[in-house]
Design a protein around this motif. Structure first.
Motif, PDB file in Angstrom:
ATOM      1  N   GLY A 195     -20.628  48.351  39.700  1.00  0.00           N
ATOM      2  CA  GLY A 195     -21.076  47.808  38.425  1.00  0.00           C
ATOM      3  C   GLY A 195     -20.008  46.955  37.766  1.00  0.00           C
ATOM      4  N   PRO A 196     -20.387  46.168  36.751  1.00  0.00           N
ATOM      5  CA  PRO A 196     -19.426  45.289  36.079  1.00  0.00           C
ATOM      6  C   PRO A 196     -18.382  46.067  35.297  1.00  0.00           C
ATOM      7  N   THR A 197     -17.203  45.499  35.171  1.00  0.00           N
ATOM      8  CA  THR A 197     -16.079  46.086  34.446  1.00  0.00           C
ATOM      9  C   THR A 197     -15.403  44.986  33.630  1.00  0.00           C
ATOM     10  N   PRO A 198     -14.526  45.347  32.706  1.00  0.00           N
ATOM     11  CA  PRO A 198     -13.778  44.297  32.009  1.00  0.00           C
ATOM     12  C   PRO A 198     -13.030  43.373  32.967  1.00  0.00           C
ATOM     13  N   GLU A 199     -12.547  43.922  34.070  1.00  0.00           N
ATOM     14  CA  GLU A 199     -11.794  43.108  35.037  1.00  0.00           C
ATOM     15  C   GLU A 199     -12.701  42.097  35.737  1.00  0.00           C
ATOM     16  N   THR A 200     -13.902  42.522  36.150  1.00  0.00           N
ATOM     17  CA  THR A 200     -14.790  41.578  36.836  1.00  0.00           C
ATOM     18  C   THR A 200     -15.325  40.529  35.866  1.00  0.00           C
ATOM     19  N   VAL A 201     -15.526  40.914  34.607  1.00  0.00           N
ATOM     20  CA  VAL A 201     -15.962  39.943  33.598  1.00  0.00           C
ATOM     21  C   VAL A 201     -14.884  38.879  33.393  1.00  0.00           C
ATOM     22  N   ALA A 202     -13.636  39.306  33.278  1.00  0.00           N
ATOM     23  CA  ALA A 202     -12.538  38.363  33.064  1.00  0.00           C
ATOM     24  C   ALA A 202     -12.330  37.448  34.257  1.00  0.00           C
ATOM     25  N   ALA A 203     -12.620  37.954  35.463  1.00  0.00           N
ATOM     26  CA  ALA A 203     -12.336  37.187  36.683  1.00  0.00           C
ATOM     27  C   ALA A 203     -13.455  36.226  37.068  1.00  0.00           C
ATOM     28  N   ASP A 204     -14.615  36.313  36.441  1.00  0.00           N
ATOM     29  CA  ASP A 204     -15.759  35.487  36.829  1.00  0.00           C
ATOM     30  C   ASP A 204     -15.552  34.050  36.361  1.00  0.00           C
ATOM     31  N   ARG A 205     -15.275  33.170  37.305  1.00  0.00           N
ATOM     32  CA  ARG A 205     -15.123  31.743  37.011  1.00  0.00           C
ATOM     33  C   ARG A 205     -16.250  30.931  37.644  1.00  0.00           C
ATOM     34  N   THR A 206     -17.308  31.619  38.063  1.00  0.00           N
ATOM     35  CA  THR A 206     -18.413  30.965  38.744  1.00  0.00           C
ATOM     36  C   THR A 206     -19.611  30.759  37.828  1.00  0.00           C
ATOM     37  N   HIS A 207     -19.915  31.740  36.982  1.00  0.00           N
ATOM     38  CA  HIS A 207     -21.139  31.715  36.199  1.00  0.00           C
ATOM     39  C   HIS A 207     -20.899  31.217  34.783  1.00  0.00           C
ATOM     40  N   GLY A 208     -22.000  30.819  34.150  1.00  0.00           N
ATOM     41  CA  GLY A 208     -21.942  30.368  32.773  1.00  0.00           C
ATOM     42  C   GLY A 208     -21.774  31.525  31.804  1.00  0.00           C
ATOM     43  N   SER A 209     -21.547  31.178  30.532  1.00  0.00           N
ATOM     44  CA  SER A 209     -21.212  32.194  29.546  1.00  0.00           C
ATOM     45  C   SER A 209     -22.374  33.139  29.243  1.00  0.00           C
ATOM     46  N   ALA A 210     -23.617  32.659  29.310  1.00  0.00           N
ATOM     47  CA  ALA A 210     -24.754  33.540  29.059  1.00  0.00           C
ATOM     48  C   ALA A 210     -24.791  34.651  30.106  1.00  0.00           C
ATOM     49  N   PHE A 211     -24.633  34.294  31.359  1.00  0.00           N
ATOM     50  CA  PHE A 211     -24.614  35.268  32.450  1.00  0.00           C
ATOM     51  C   PHE A 211     -23.467  36.254  32.269  1.00  0.00           C
ATOM     52  N   VAL A 212     -22.270  35.732  31.994  1.00  0.00           N
ATOM     53  CA  VAL A 212     -21.092  36.596  31.870  1.00  0.00           C
ATOM     54  C   VAL A 212     -21.232  37.531  30.680  1.00  0.00           C
ATOM     55  N   SER A 213     -21.838  37.060  29.597  1.00  0.00           N
ATOM     56  CA  SER A 213     -21.996  37.920  28.416  1.00  0.00           C
ATOM     57  C   SER A 213     -22.919  39.097  28.699  1.00  0.00           C
ATOM     58  N   VAL A 214     -23.951  38.887  29.503  1.00  0.00           N
ATOM     59  CA  VAL A 214     -24.836  40.000  29.876  1.00  0.00           C
ATOM     60  C   VAL A 214     -24.079  41.014  30.736  1.00  0.00           C
ATOM     61  N   ARG A 215     -23.231  40.507  31.630  1.00  0.00           N
ATOM     62  CA  ARG A 215     -22.412  41.430  32.429  1.00  0.00           C
ATOM     63  C   ARG A 215     -21.478  42.240  31.525  1.00  0.00           C
ATOM     64  N   ALA A 216     -20.957  41.616  30.478  1.00  0.00           N
ATOM     65  CA  ALA A 216     -20.085  42.334  29.549  1.00  0.00           C
ATOM     66  C   ALA A 216     -20.855  43.436  28.829  1.00  0.00           C
ATOM     67  N   LEU A 217     -22.080  43.138  28.410  1.00  0.00           N
ATOM     68  CA  LEU A 217     -22.901  44.161  27.772  1.00  0.00           C
ATOM     69  C   LEU A 217     -23.199  45.310  28.733  1.00  0.00           C
ATOM     70  N   GLU A 218     -23.440  44.970  29.995  1.00  0.00           N
ATOM     71  CA  GLU A 218     -23.676  46.022  30.993  1.00  0.00           C
ATOM     72  C   GLU A 218     -22.440  46.894  31.168  1.00  0.00           C
ATOM     73  N   ALA A 219     -21.272  46.263  31.217  1.00  0.00           N
ATOM     74  CA  ALA A 219     -20.041  47.034  31.359  1.00  0.00           C
ATOM     75  C   ALA A 219     -19.832  47.948  30.158  1.00  0.00           C
ATOM     76  N   LEU A 220     -20.123  47.443  28.954  1.00  0.00           N
ATOM     77  CA  LEU A 220     -19.999  48.264  27.751  1.00  0.00           C
ATOM     78  C   LEU A 220     -20.995  49.419  27.789  1.00  0.00           C
ATOM     79  N   ARG A 221     -22.225  49.135  28.166  1.00  0.00           N
ATOM     80  CA  ARG A 221     -23.263  50.162  28.289  1.00  0.00           C
ATOM     81  C   ARG A 221     -22.842  51.268  29.250  1.00  0.00           C
ATOM     82  N   ASP A 222     -22.337  50.863  30.422  1.00  0.00           N
ATOM     83  CA  ASP A 222     -21.984  51.839  31.453  1.00  0.00           C
ATOM     84  C   ASP A 222     -20.781  52.680  31.049  1.00  0.00           C
ATOM     85  N   GLU A 223     -19.793  52.047  30.414  1.00  0.00           N
ATOM     86  CA  GLU A 223     -18.627  52.804  29.978  1.00  0.00           C
ATOM     87  C   GLU A 223     -19.001  53.770  28.862  1.00  0.00           C
ATOM     88  N   ALA A 224     -19.863  53.333  27.961  1.00  0.00           N
ATOM     89  CA  ALA A 224     -20.317  54.224  26.889  1.00  0.00           C
ATOM     90  C   ALA A 224     -21.065  55.417  27.478  1.00  0.00           C
TER      91      ALA A 224
END
Length: 423
Positions: free
Chosen positions: A130-159
Motif C-alpha cells: 500500500g501507499p506510504t509517505p515515502e512512495t508518495v514523495a518518490a512518485d515523479r510519474t503521476h499528476g498531482s490529483a493521482f498523488v493526492s489520492v495516494r496520500a489520502l490512502e496512506a493516511l487512511r491506512d496508517e490511521a
C-alpha cells in the motif's frame, strides 16, 4: 514451505476482495486477495499473479498496471506454512467474472478487511504494497490529483493501523505532516490531508473514517471536473468536433479527452517528455493525435488549427493564476495572442491557501561552467486561463473564497501543536 502470490487490485481507492469457496483446500469461506501458488521462481512471481487474476476474476493482464511488489509475509498456522508474495496492481476495470473457486467478490476500502474473517495476515500483506509517505514523495510519474489520492490512502491506512494498535494521535499527526509536506508543489495533496485532519475528531479511528470518505470524494471531484471541461470543449460553433491542444500529463485532462472525439495536439513537455506517452496512449485508442515540439506550440496556435487548449493544474493561486508543468505559461500567452481559449481543468481542492509557489527544479545539466535555469513548473496569469472545476468555471471571487477556506483548514496543525510544538 509453499510460496503463494497475493494480488491486490486497486480501482478508485478501493481494492478487490474475494471470498474463498467452502470447498477451498485452505481457509475455506475466508476473504482474501486474488491468490495462488507460485509455480516458478518465488522472486519473480508477477506472471503467477497475472495468471491467478485472469483465472479467478476474468480480468486480463492488459487491464493491470503494476504499482508495487512488497516484501514477503510469513504465515505459520494449522493450515500449513506459507510465504506470501504481495503485489499491487491498478486495475482499469471493476467488471469481475469470478471462477467457481470464489464464493463472492467485492470492491471495498482496504480497511474493511480488518472487520472481516480473512486469510491470515491479509492486512499485513496489503500494507506491504500500500501507499506510504515515502512512495508518495518518490512518485515523479503521476499528476498531482493521482498523488493526492495516494496520500489520502496512506493516511487512511496508517490511521487504521494505529486504531487497531491503540496508537497515539501524535504518531498519526506526524504521518499527516509527512504526507502534507511530501510534495510542496502539489497544493491538492496538502489541501486534502489538511481537510481530513481539520474535520475529524482527534483520534485515529475518526481520521480513518474521514479519510475513507475523502478518497471517494476526491475521485468523484476529478471526474466531475472532467465532465464540466468536456462540456465546454464538446464542439465548435459550426458543429464539428473541437481540435484541442494539451501539455504534460494530467489524469483529469485524460478523463476530459476521453469524453471528446476531436483531434488532439500534444506538446512534448520537456523536461520529462511525458507528452510522448500521452500521445501514444491516445493513438492506441484510435484518436487522431499529433505530437508537437514545445518550441512549436506558439507556431501551431498561429495556424488556426487549434480551437481550444486544455491543461491540468498543480495549483490555482488566490489571484487566479495557475501553476502547471513548465511550458504552460508560454502556451497560455501564445493562445491569448491568437484568441484561443485555455482551460485549466482541476478539482477545486487545488486552490492554494496562499501565494507561495514552489516551482521545483528539473533534472537539467549544462556544459561545465554553464549555469542552467530549469524550473519544473511555471505560472500562467489569471487573465490567460479559465479555471474549470467540478463546480464549473471558477471566477475570481470564488477562487479567493476557496483559498480562505483552505487556509482555515490548515490551522489544524497549529491547534494540535501550539506555538511551542507541543499541545
Amino acid at each position: 514451505m509453499a510460496h503463494v502470490v497475493t494480488a491486490f487490485l486497486r480501482s478508485r481507492g478501493a481494492v478487490l476482495l474475494v471470498k474463498r469457496s467452502d470447498t477451498a483446500s485452505t481457509y475455506p469461506g475466508r476473504w482474501a486477495g486474488v491468490s495462488g501458488y507460485v509455480e516458478d521462481d518465488p522472486d519473480d512471481s508477477l506472471d503467477d499473479a497475472r495468471r491467478e487474476v485472469r483465472e479467478e476474476t476474468g480480468i486480463e493482464a492488459a487491464a493491470l498496471t503494476l504499482v508495487r511488489r512488497g516484501d514477503p509475509v510469513r504465515v505459520d498456522d494449522a493450515e500449513g506454512s506459507f510465504t506470501v508474495h504481495p503485489v499491487l496492481f491498478d486495475c482499469a476495470t471493476r467488471a469481475v467474472d469470478p471462477s467457481e473457486e470464489l464464493a463472492a467478490t467485492e470492491w471495498v476500502q482496504p480497511t474493511a478487511m480488518l472487520a472481516r474473517e480473512t486469510v491470515p495476515r491479509l492486512w499485513d500483506a496489503y500494507r506491504a504494497v500500500g501507499p506510504t509517505p515515502e512512495t508518495v514523495a518518490a512518485d515523479r510519474t503521476h499528476g498531482s490529483a493521482f498523488v493526492s489520492v495516494r496520500a489520502l490512502e496512506a493516511l487512511r491506512d496508517e490511521a487504521a493501523a494505529l486504531a487497531l494498535a491503540d496508537g497515539s494521535w501524535d504518531d498519526l499527526a506526524d504521518t499527516a505532516r509527512r504526507l502534507r509536506d511530501a510534495r510542496p508543489g502539489m497544493t491538492v495533496l496538502a489541501t486534502r490531508v489538511n481537510r481530513v485532519l481539520a474535520e475529524a475528531a482527534a483520534t485515529p479511528t475518526a481520521v480513518r473514517d474521514r479519510a475513507v470518505d475523502a478518497v471517494a470524494a476526491a475521485v468523484d471531484a476529478d471526474d466531475r471536473a472532467a465532465s464540466e471541461a468536456a462540456a465546454l470543449l464538446s464542439e465548435c460553433d459550426d458543429g464539428t468536433d473541437s481540435a484541442v491542444l494539451t501539455l504534460s500529463r494530467s489524469g483529469t485532462v485524460a478523463e476530459t479527452l476521453d469524453r471528446l472525439d476531436g483531434p488532439v495536439f500534444v506538446a512534448e513537455s520537456v523536461p520529462g517528455g511525458e507528452g510522448r506517452d500521452v500521445a501514444a496512449s491516445l493513438a492506441a485508442d484510435g484518436r487522431a493525435v499529433t505530437l508537437v515540439p514545445d518550441a512549436a506550440v506558439a507556431s501551431l496556435l498561429a495556424t488556426g488549427r487549434v480551437d481550444a487548449a486544455v491543461v491540468g493544474a498543480d495549483a490555482v493561486f488566490p489571484d487566479g493564476s495557475v501553476a502547471n508543468k513548465v511550458g504552460t505559461r508560454g502556451l497560455a500567452l501564445a493562445a491569448a495572442r491568437e484568441g484561443v481559449p485555455v482551460y485549466a481543468v482541476t478539482a477545486r481542492d487545488k486552490v492554494a491557501p496562499t501565494d507561495a509557489f514552489h516551482p521545483e527544479r528539473a533534472d537539467f545539466d549544462g556544459p561545465e561552467g554553464v549555469a542552467t535555469y530549469a524550473p519544473l513548473f511555471d505560472r500562467a496569469p489569471a487573465e490567460a486561463v479559465t479555471v474549470v472545476t467540478e463546480d464549473g468555471v471558477l471566477d475570481a471571487a470564488a477562487v479567493r473564497e476557496t483559498a480562505a477556506v483552505h487556509r482555515a483548514q490548515a490551522e489544524w496543525d497549529r491547534a494540535v501543536d501550539g506555538d511551542d510544538g507541543k499541545e
